[in-house]
Enzyme design. Structure first.
Site, short mmCIF file in Angstrom:
data_model
loop_
_atom_site.label_atom_id
_atom_site.label_comp_id
_atom_site.label_asym_id
_atom_site.label_seq_id
_atom_site.Cartn_x
_atom_site.Cartn_y
_atom_site.Cartn_z
CD1 TRP A 160 -0.24 -1.42 3.22
CD2 TRP A 160 0.55 0.67 3.32
NE1 TRP A 160 0.50 -1.31 4.38
CE2 TRP A 160 0.99 -0.04 4.47
CE3 TRP A 160 0.92 2.00 3.17
CZ2 TRP A 160 1.79 0.56 5.45
CZ3 TRP A 160 1.72 2.60 4.15
CH2 TRP A 160 2.14 1.88 5.27
CG ASN A 161 5.04 1.13 0.85
OD1 ASN A 161 4.66 0.33 -0.01
ND2 ASN A 161 6.27 1.10 1.34
CE LYS B 211 -5.24 -8.90 -2.62
NZ LYS B 211 -4.70 -7.66 -2.01
N PRO B 212 -3.23 -5.97 -5.86
CG PRO B 212 -4.79 -4.31 -6.42
CD PRO B 212 -4.40 -5.75 -6.70
CB ALA B 213 -2.07 -3.03 -0.67
N GLY C 292 6.78 -6.37 0.34
CA GLY C 292 6.05 -6.28 1.60
C GLY C 292 6.90 -6.75 2.76
CB SER C 293 5.96 -7.67 6.19
OG SER C 293 5.17 -8.84 6.05
CD GLU D 57 11.49 -3.87 -1.43
OE1 GLU D 57 11.89 -3.93 -0.25
OE2 GLU D 57 10.59 -3.13 -1.81
NE ARG E 241 11.30 8.50 -2.52
CZ ARG E 241 11.56 7.35 -3.11
NH1 ARG E 241 12.26 6.43 -2.48
NH2 ARG E 241 11.15 7.11 -4.33
CB CYS F 119 11.18 -1.39 2.71
SG CYS F 119 11.20 -1.10 0.94
CD GLU G 135 10.58 -5.36 -7.41
OE1 GLU G 135 9.55 -5.91 -7.82
OE2 GLU G 135 10.59 -4.53 -6.48
#
Length: 474
Positions: free
Chosen positions: A147-148, A171-173, A225-226, A247, A275, A281, A455
């Site tokens: 989501w960030n 699959k978006p958040a 993500g986490s 990532e 930022r 992350c 990436e």
């Protein structure tokens, strides 16, 4: 909102089940979005398989031109995407515009990389046979975005996958699906064929992604993500031996030596910390400042943080918007309370405002102890936790003393010393006298528990390709 349904095979698909997307600045419902089920995933996989057969057969230049057109179209509509990012994510307008620009740039970069999947022909030294090496599309890819960065984390995966010749399911958040849905008409206009890119928002993320990953047509899973979720996905990927691009989390150290240019160090630290409001992350998490300059550094950083205006990001005068949801805000508040209880001093901020919205003020903590929770875990918010050091060997050890290895930042006026320290830091990326490392042309990724693969750069496209070797004699 114009598009709130699933996007499958180039068409908008309604569902009986929907979920609300909340504006974090107002806590009001922004939109009701369709929630994908397993049958929708199967339809998306069928569509992607059919579309990929034709897309992979196109020449690299043909794929390149479509991606180039996507960059042109998105660049012309940056304000539209920035506004949408602000509404669903909360980030201030300037920050949102920066993300939209960054997101568009991935289309341009991978338009250029699409024609550079270079192979080779050489002689086998012993047998004399020819070794022919080429790169081919790996297969269907499932892309799971956070989501960030609702635009950039999607384009950073879509662009290289399409450049490589792959079809994708995204699959978006659930917190921020609207930006990715809004991107689909643009891709249509750019020439992306129906079915090649499919978007499946869903509140059943675990079951949906697991179902997709266990389809034998899927060959790549790309996740941002986490670390905890990444580990779960890697376990699922093992069943099908999928190619993973992960990532994951970070715990970024900032090391400010006594010979650093103070203006550069403050500017770089502010950029690394604030930022995206620290919800990144790559955000500065542990700030190590040499004891000789710690007082001056802390005073100047506090002044810079205190000067930021907090409010709804739709106001162009606002520097800092809300955090994405109440849970994130509350976690940040808990980190600050824990640090203070263990001896840290609040230099500015540190109090949750009573206003509506998930706001938390820019906060500076000094004298943060090593055992504070915010030093051990990602803060993911606008809190700068300052510690001091006197010995170079000690600070390198402290900076490396984490399971994460995504990014670190070093500030020193001695370029030789700075490079020597950078090489000893166990991180996939290091910013030397810079608070920003992200660039579509650079390989983004970490070491240790911060992920697998890269990436961006040339490496980003190779994540969606397989290397084939042909032995021949003539």
């Amino acid at each position: 909102m114009d598009h709130t349904d699933l996007y499958i095979n180039g068409a908008w698909v309604k569902t009986d089940t929907r979920f609300d997307v909340i504006n974090p600045a107002t806590e009001e419902v922004l939109a009701s979005v369709a929630s994908a089920e397993l049958a929708d995933a199967d339809a998306a996989l069928d569509a992607a398989e059919a579309a990929m057969a034709e897309w992979a057969a196109r020449t690299p230049r043909q794929r390149s031109e479509v991606l180039r057109r996507a960059w042109e179209l998105m660049t012309a509509r940056l304000d539209h995407f920035a506004h949408l990012i602000t509404l669903e994510n909360g980030k201030a307008g300037t920050d949102a515009k920066g993300e939209a620009t960054y997101a568009a740039e991935f289309f341009r970069w991978f338009a250029e990389e699409a024609v550079r999947a270079d192979g080779m022909i050489t002689h086998a030294p012993a047998s004399g046979a020819r070794i022919m090496v080429q790169h081919k599309p790996a297969g269907l890819a499932v892309l799971i975005t956070p989501w960030n960065y609702p635009a950039a984390m999607g384009t950073r995966k879509i662009a290289p996958a399409l450049a490589a010749g792959c079809g994708v399911i995204i699959k978006p958040a659930s917190e921020t699906p609207l930006t990715m849905l809004a991107l689909m008409p643009l891709l249509e206009e750019a020439g992306v064929p129906p079915g090649l890119v499919n978007v499946l928002p869903s509140k059943r993320t675990g079951a949906l992604v697991d179902h997709i990953m266990h389809d034998p047509r899927v060959r790549v899973v790309s996740f941002t993500g986490s670390t905890g979720v990444g580990r779960t996905l890697l376990k699922g990927a093992a069943d099908q031996v999928l190619k993973p691009a992960m990532e994951l989390g970070g715990n970024a150290p900032v090391v400010v030596f006594e010979d650093a240019d103070m203006d550069t160090a403050i500017e770089g630290t502010m950029l690394a910390k604030m930022r995206n409001l620290g919800e990144a992350c790559t955000a500065a998490n542990r700030i190590y400042v040499h004891a000789d300059i710690a007082e001056d550094f802390t005073a100047r950083l506090t002044a810079a943080m205190s000067a930021l205006k907090v409010g709804n990001g739709t106001d162009p005068s606002v520097d800092v918007g809300p955090l994405v949801n109440a849970a994130t805000r509350d976690k940040v508040a808990e980190f600050v309370a824990d640090a203070v209880a263990k001896g840290a001093k609040v230099e500015c901020g540190g109090v949750v405002p009573e206003a509506k919205g998930y706001f938390y003020p820019p906060t500076v903590l000094s004298n943060v102890p090593e055992h504070a929770d915010c030093v051990q875990d990602e803060i993911f918010g606008p809190v700068a936790a300052i510690q001091t050091f006197t010995d170079q060997e000690d600070v390198i050890h402290r900076a490396n003393n984490t399971e994460y290895g995504l990014v670190a930042y070093v500030f020193s006026g001695d370029f030789k010393r700075g490079l020597q320290v950078c090489e000893r830091l166990d991180y996939g990326m290091v910013g030397l006298n810079r608070g920003l490392v992200s660039d579509p042309a650079a390989p983004f990724g970490g070491t240790k528990q911060s992920g697998l693969g890269r990436e961006g750069g040339h490496e980003g496209m190779l994540e969606f390709m397989e290397t084939q070797y042909i032995s021949a004699s003539w």
